[in-house]
Design an enzyme around this catalytic site. Structure first.
Site, PDB file in Angstrom:
ATOM      1  N   ASP A  31     -95.628  60.626 -13.149  1.00  0.00           N
ATOM      2  CA  ASP A  31     -95.525  59.245 -13.631  1.00  0.00           C
ATOM      3  C   ASP A  31     -96.492  59.125 -14.807  1.00  0.00           C
ATOM      4  O   ASP A  31     -97.281  60.040 -15.065  1.00  0.00           O
ATOM      5  CB  ASP A  31     -95.908  58.259 -12.511  1.00  0.00           C
ATOM      6  CG  ASP A  31     -95.846  56.798 -12.969  1.00  0.00           C
ATOM      7  OD1 ASP A  31     -94.900  56.435 -13.688  1.00  0.00           O
ATOM      8  OD2 ASP A  31     -96.762  56.020 -12.625  1.00  0.00           O
ATOM      9  N   SER A  32     -96.459  57.985 -15.474  1.00  0.00           N
ATOM     10  CA  SER A  32     -97.433  57.759 -16.552  1.00  0.00           C
ATOM     11  C   SER A  32     -98.844  57.583 -15.991  1.00  0.00           C
ATOM     12  O   SER A  32     -99.817  57.807 -16.695  1.00  0.00           O
ATOM     13  CB  SER A  32     -97.047  56.511 -17.343  1.00  0.00           C
ATOM     14  OG  SER A  32     -97.051  55.381 -16.486  1.00  0.00           O
ATOM     15  N   CYS A  71     -91.147  57.721 -11.897  1.00  0.00           N
ATOM     16  CA  CYS A  71     -91.351  56.717 -12.944  1.00  0.00           C
ATOM     17  C   CYS A  71     -89.970  56.209 -13.328  1.00  0.00           C
ATOM     18  O   CYS A  71     -89.104  57.002 -13.736  1.00  0.00           O
ATOM     19  CB  CYS A  71     -92.027  57.372 -14.143  1.00  0.00           C
ATOM     20  SG  CYS A  71     -92.107  56.321 -15.599  1.00  0.00           S
ATOM     21  N   GLU A 118    -102.982  49.405 -13.553  1.00  0.00           N
ATOM     22  CA  GLU A 118    -103.598  50.712 -13.816  1.00  0.00           C
ATOM     23  C   GLU A 118    -105.129  50.605 -13.814  1.00  0.00           C
ATOM     24  O   GLU A 118    -105.820  51.495 -13.356  1.00  0.00           O
ATOM     25  CB  GLU A 118    -103.097  51.199 -15.187  1.00  0.00           C
ATOM     26  CG  GLU A 118    -103.353  52.643 -15.491  1.00  0.00           C
ATOM     27  CD  GLU A 118    -102.554  53.645 -14.657  1.00  0.00           C
ATOM     28  OE1 GLU A 118    -101.402  53.368 -14.284  1.00  0.00           O
ATOM     29  OE2 GLU A 118    -103.116  54.705 -14.349  1.00  0.00           O
ATOM     30  N   CYS A 128     -90.421  49.408 -10.956  1.00  0.00           N
ATOM     31  CA  CYS A 128     -91.479  50.169 -11.623  1.00  0.00           C
ATOM     32  C   CYS A 128     -92.372  50.636 -10.492  1.00  0.00           C
ATOM     33  O   CYS A 128     -92.741  49.829  -9.624  1.00  0.00           O
ATOM     34  CB  CYS A 128     -92.251  49.284 -12.601  1.00  0.00           C
ATOM     35  SG  CYS A 128     -93.782  50.046 -13.206  1.00  0.00           S
ATOM     36  N   HIS A 162     -95.356  51.255 -10.334  1.00  0.00           N
ATOM     37  CA  HIS A 162     -96.666  50.592 -10.259  1.00  0.00           C
ATOM     38  C   HIS A 162     -96.607  49.326  -9.391  1.00  0.00           C
ATOM     39  O   HIS A 162     -97.613  48.913  -8.810  1.00  0.00           O
ATOM     40  CB  HIS A 162     -97.147  50.169 -11.648  1.00  0.00           C
ATOM     41  CG  HIS A 162     -97.767  51.267 -12.467  1.00  0.00           C
ATOM     42  ND1 HIS A 162     -97.037  52.322 -12.982  1.00  0.00           N
ATOM     43  CD2 HIS A 162     -99.053  51.469 -12.859  1.00  0.00           C
ATOM     44  CE1 HIS A 162     -97.850  53.122 -13.666  1.00  0.00           C
ATOM     45  NE2 HIS A 162     -99.080  52.623 -13.612  1.00  0.00           N
TER      46      HIS A 162
HETATM   47  N1  DGL Z   1     -94.580  53.511 -13.230  1.00  0.00           N
HETATM   48  C1  DGL Z   1     -93.664  53.634 -14.308  1.00  0.00           C
HETATM   49  C2  DGL Z   1     -92.316  53.065 -14.019  1.00  0.00           C
HETATM   50  O1  DGL Z   1     -91.888  53.164 -12.896  1.00  0.00           O
HETATM   51  C3  DGL Z   1     -94.191  53.539 -15.692  1.00  0.00           C
HETATM   52  C4  DGL Z   1     -94.856  52.283 -16.104  1.00  0.00           C
HETATM   53  C5  DGL Z   1     -95.380  52.410 -17.517  1.00  0.00           C
HETATM   54  O2  DGL Z   1     -95.991  53.425 -17.845  1.00  0.00           O
HETATM   55  O3  DGL Z   1     -95.149  51.480 -18.312  1.00  0.00           O
HETATM   56  O4  DGL Z   1     -91.645  52.570 -14.863  1.00  0.00           O
END
Ligand code: DGL
Length: 280
Positions: free
Chosen positions: A11-12, A74, A153, A185, A187
């Site tokens: 993931d990011s 992600c 984050e 997402c 996150h």
């Molecule tokens: N957690 C990621 C997602 O599911 C990436 C969020 C991001 O880096 O903007 O989209």
């Protein structure tokens, strides 16, 4: 013993840890290697082509470590690059969009499904397509909220600010009559309680972690890749770990050794490796 090569997950940033946690809970004999691309987080506001290039670079790095399956934990990277990654590697790839969409299509009672995701995921239309494939009569209402990612984050101290803005945005979304909301997402499950308060108790919140892990388990079985040992786990990041370490510690109730890696020298020849795989 089985196949002791690790499952790669990326993931990011911290978001994919929500998928990793479920994966380690359910598939507790499987070794894993997680990569958080912190140097380039967030992915959400970036153009699709750029996210695709990042996803290929991360995928190649994990491939060069000898993984047996790749989980794109992600949504933004899944939306931008899933097909490319699936065609590139000799091992199976699992994205997070299709499993979440299928779960929502099953869960909704009135056919009205909301999706909150990053700008990139919403712009790609990936959730809308995946939901309509499972349930062609569904009404899909999407809402972009990339702003949430950097706040999540950087740690839990932004929760009050998140709650204020999210309550306003979710009030709008609730007016559309959705009964199911996909946290599109990875996150977002980290602030699930805030989402639930903002959207009200009658809306079912869903994320992809559980259904994604079920898909991983199915593929491991199908391809004879299951491990049966005491698994080791690695956590890699591409930039300063910041709040990442504290978050990982809270979630996994242990302090993982976090290794910083540089992706720029990655050498993975997809064609050569696929040819090797086919001829073996
Ligand atoms: N957690 C990621 C997602 O599911 C990436 C969020 C991001 O880096 O903007 O989209």
């Amino acid at each position: 013993m089985g196949d002791l090569r690790p499952i790669g997950v990326f993931d990011s940033g911290v978001g994919g840890l929500t998928v990793l946690l479920e994966l380690q809970r359910v598939l507790d004999r499987e070794p894993t290697v997680y990569l958080g691309d912190l140097a380039r987080c967030p992915y959400g506001p970036r153009p699709q082509a750029e996210v695709r290039a990042f996803a290929i670079q991360v995928g190649d790095y994990l491939a060069s470590l000898g993984i047996k399956l790749l989980v794109v934990a992600c949504n933004t990277a899944t939306a931008a690059a899933y097909q490319v990654l699936r065609d590139r590697y000799p091992f199976p790839c699992v994205g997070v969009v299709a499993p979440g969409a299928a779960a929502a299509a099953r869960a909704t009672r009135n056919g009205r499904i909301g999706v909150v995701a990053t700008d990139g995921t919403v712009a790609s239309g990936a959730y809308r397509r995946a939901i309509l494939e499972c349930r062609p009569d569904a009404v899909v209402v999407e809402h972009a909220a990339s702003w949430l990612v950097p706040l999540i984050e950087s740690g839990p101290h932004h929760d009050v600010a998140i709650e204020d803005r999210l309550t306003a945005e979710m009030t709008e979304l609730r007016r559309t009559g959705i009964d199911t909301l996909i946290l599109g997402c990875t996150h977002f499950p980290l602030v699930r309680a805030i989402f639930q308060r903002a959207v009200g108790p009658d809306v079912t919140l869903l994320d992809s972690a559980g259904t994604t892990v079920m898909e991983v388990a199915r593929l491991l079985r199908e391809f004879g890749l299951e491990a049966d040992g005491v698994p080791g786990h690695r956590v890699l990041v591409t930039g300063p770990a910041g709040a990442f370490g504290a978050r990982a510690e809270t979630m996994f109730r242990t302090s993982p050794a976090i290794e910083t890696v540089n992706l720029s020298g990655t050498v993975w020849d997809a064609r050569e490796n696929n040819d090797l795989m086919r001829s073996s």
